[in-house]
Motif scaffolding. Structure first.
Motif, PDB file in Angstrom:
ATOM      1  N   THR A  19      -2.104 -12.781  11.229  1.00 46.37           N
ATOM      2  CA  THR A  19      -2.135 -11.319  11.206  1.00 46.37           C
ATOM      3  C   THR A  19      -1.003 -10.729  12.040  1.00 46.37           C
ATOM      4  N   ASP A  20      -0.564  -9.534  11.646  1.00 51.23           N
ATOM      5  CA  ASP A  20       0.423  -8.805  12.420  1.00 51.23           C
ATOM      6  C   ASP A  20      -0.129  -8.453  13.794  1.00 51.23           C
ATOM      7  N   LEU A  21      -1.429  -8.247  13.842  1.00 53.51           N
ATOM      8  CA  LEU A  21      -2.055  -7.856  15.103  1.00 53.51           C
ATOM      9  C   LEU A  21      -1.931  -8.970  16.143  1.00 53.51           C
ATOM     10  N   GLY A  22      -2.049 -10.213  15.666  1.00 49.06           N
ATOM     11  CA  GLY A  22      -1.901 -11.348  16.571  1.00 49.06           C
ATOM     12  C   GLY A  22      -0.523 -11.395  17.198  1.00 49.06           C
ATOM     13  N   GLU A  80      11.402  -1.055  23.262  1.00 45.67           N
ATOM     14  CA  GLU A  80      12.636  -0.282  23.459  1.00 45.67           C
ATOM     15  C   GLU A  80      13.584  -0.434  22.277  1.00 45.67           C
ATOM     16  N   ALA A  81      13.631  -1.618  21.729  1.00 43.57           N
ATOM     17  CA  ALA A  81      14.593  -1.897  20.653  1.00 43.57           C
ATOM     18  C   ALA A  81      14.164  -1.292  19.320  1.00 43.57           C
ATOM     19  N   THR A  82      12.931  -0.823  19.246  1.00 45.70           N
ATOM     20  CA  THR A  82      12.456  -0.180  18.022  1.00 45.70           C
ATOM     21  C   THR A  82      12.604   1.332  18.147  1.00 45.70           C
ATOM     22  N   SER A  83      13.373   1.933  17.250  1.00 48.20           N
ATOM     23  CA  SER A  83      13.528   3.389  17.284  1.00 48.20           C
ATOM     24  C   SER A  83      12.545   4.036  16.315  1.00 48.20           C
ATOM     25  N   LEU A  84      12.286   5.291  16.540  1.00 47.69           N
ATOM     26  CA  LEU A  84      11.411   6.027  15.624  1.00 47.69           C
ATOM     27  C   LEU A  84      12.020   6.081  14.231  1.00 47.69           C
ATOM     28  N   LYS A  85      13.336   6.052  14.179  1.00 46.01           N
ATOM     29  CA  LYS A  85      14.012   6.025  12.885  1.00 46.01           C
ATOM     30  C   LYS A  85      13.702   4.719  12.137  1.00 46.01           C
ATOM     31  N   LYS A  91      -1.602   4.134  20.752  1.00 42.56           N
ATOM     32  CA  LYS A  91      -2.522   4.147  19.615  1.00 42.56           C
ATOM     33  C   LYS A  91      -2.488   2.806  18.882  1.00 42.56           C
ATOM     34  N   VAL A  92      -1.292   2.224  18.775  1.00 42.54           N
ATOM     35  CA  VAL A  92      -1.187   0.895  18.175  1.00 42.54           C
ATOM     36  C   VAL A  92      -1.997  -0.108  18.994  1.00 42.54           C
ATOM     37  N   THR A  93      -1.878   0.000  20.309  1.00 41.03           N
ATOM     38  CA  THR A  93      -2.618  -0.915  21.194  1.00 41.03           C
ATOM     39  C   THR A  93      -4.129  -0.795  20.984  1.00 41.03           C
ATOM     40  N   LEU A 121       3.407  -1.310  14.442  1.00 46.83           N
ATOM     41  CA  LEU A 121       2.864  -2.574  14.946  1.00 46.83           C
ATOM     42  C   LEU A 121       3.804  -3.738  14.697  1.00 46.83           C
ATOM     43  N   VAL A 122       4.252  -3.857  13.455  1.00 46.06           N
ATOM     44  CA  VAL A 122       5.135  -4.976  13.096  1.00 46.06           C
ATOM     45  C   VAL A 122       6.481  -4.871  13.807  1.00 46.06           C
ATOM     46  N   LEU A 123       7.048  -3.666  13.807  1.00 44.51           N
ATOM     47  CA  LEU A 123       8.384  -3.491  14.397  1.00 44.51           C
ATOM     48  C   LEU A 123       8.360  -3.670  15.916  1.00 44.51           C
ATOM     49  N   PHE A 124       7.373  -3.086  16.578  1.00 47.60           N
ATOM     50  CA  PHE A 124       7.238  -3.286  18.018  1.00 47.60           C
ATOM     51  C   PHE A 124       7.112  -4.785  18.332  1.00 47.60           C
ATOM     52  N   SER A 125       6.301  -5.472  17.547  1.00 46.15           N
ATOM     53  CA  SER A 125       6.027  -6.891  17.820  1.00 46.15           C
ATOM     54  C   SER A 125       7.257  -7.762  17.632  1.00 46.15           C
ATOM     55  N   THR A 126       8.059  -7.459  16.614  1.00 45.47           N
ATOM     56  CA  THR A 126       9.207  -8.327  16.337  1.00 45.47           C
ATOM     57  C   THR A 126      10.433  -7.930  17.157  1.00 45.47           C
TER      58      THR A 126
END
Lengths: 194, 194
Positions: free
Chosen positions: A99-102, A25-30, A56-58, A16-21
């Motif tokens: 919140t991170d969710l916001g 695409e720029a967030t890898s599973l690693k 699932k995050v959504t 959630l945090v990584l996708f948001s920031t």
DNA sequence: GTCTATATAACGATAGAC
DNA sequence: GTCTATCGTTATATAGAC
């Protein structure tokens, strides 16, 4: 909650945090894996793909946000309609700020990636309906003020919510507050009939 | 414009559209190259990196948008302040709806990728200043109406511009129009002193 | 359920022929 | 200025040991 479920929840939280920031695409599973000190392939024990993880995050975000809106209906019932509308606007902004969710909603709800557009637009539509219900309750509970038609109030409330959220994300807090209050005054002045 | 310059401009145009629809990371140089029927490495004859290309696109967009806003100052001077404000709101929305450049601003101006945040926030700030100047000119040219303080008008105008843009991008045109007009009425009602 | 090793593909970028 | 060939890197995802 056993260890497996704990890890799954940690993946969701950090994704959630990584996708948001960083963006999807720029967030890898690693990136996600190393943030909770596991290796990337371990994620596949919990989610079948990166796309599914994002979905699932959504879901997780939507559930929390709608719950928050519904909670406002209980928390706000003591004030006048003017105070309630103002408080609701502020509380919604705070939710997005604190919140991170916001952050996730702000990032993906407004300008969704093509891949998840339908999913995210549905989320937005659902939360809009919840806010609309809440506004109707607030407005109908007031017999003192005379308002313009309810549809206009709902639409312009949602409109200034989007606008103030933009201010919240892109300006220092003080500047945001100044802008929120200016916009609020025009809004309130615009919905009451004198 | 010779052939080299023509290719350079075509790269900019197509990069603009692809970045806006797919996002920065999800757009590869191959995507951009094949859309104008060249090969990916040829782009490096015109731009030194993908990052630089994105920055040049941003410059290009900013220049065009600011020129558009300034043009409004000339085109709008015939009407009453009410008509001018409404027309300005509509024209700005139209710009975002009709041009590829508007899509770019919508995508990256509001929720910029971390990498280009400073660049894009500067662009937003500059365009905001231009709109502010224009609003001041409109409001000062009117001696008939009595308004609330100018700062509140500017802030709430920019706020509802962001909000209506969101409606424009995420709803069918008719729904957008309905929402724009409702929001406009509350806004106008809110800024005039009766 | 987590790991290492690896398959496979795509990315940005460079070298050098034409 | 555009091409082909290629380098080095990184991505998602799978296989199989523990």
């Amino acid at each position: 909650m056993n260890k497996g479920e704990k890890t799954k929840q940690k993946i969701l939280d950090n994704a959630l945090v990584l996708f948001s920031t960083k963006g999807y695409e720029a967030t890898s599973l690693k990136d996600i894996a190393s943030s909770i000190e596991i290796k990337a392939p371990s994620i596949y024990a919990h989610f079948s793909s990166k796309e599914v993880l994002f979905e699932k995050v959504t879901e997780y975000v939507k559930t929390d946000y709608i719950e928050f809106i519904r909670k406002q209906a209980v928390d706000l019932h003591l004030f006048s309609s003017k105070e309630m509308l103002y408080e609701l606007l502020v509380e919604l902004n705070k939710y997005f700020y604190n919140t991170d969710l916001g952050l996730f909603i702000k990032k993906f709800g407004f300008v969704p990636p093509e891949k998840f557009k339908v999913l995210l637009n549905n989320m937005y539509a659902e939360t809009e309906r919840e806010i609309e219900k809440l506004l109707y309750t607030i407005l109908e509970g007031d017999s003192k003020e005379r308002f313009v038609d309810k549809q206009s109030i709902v639409t312009s409330f949602l409109c200034i919510l989007d606008g103030t959220l933009f201010y919240l994300m892109n300006f220092p807090y003080e500047e945001y507050e100044r802008r929120l209050n200016r916009t609020w005054e025009v809004f309130w002045n615009g919905i009451v009939i004198k």
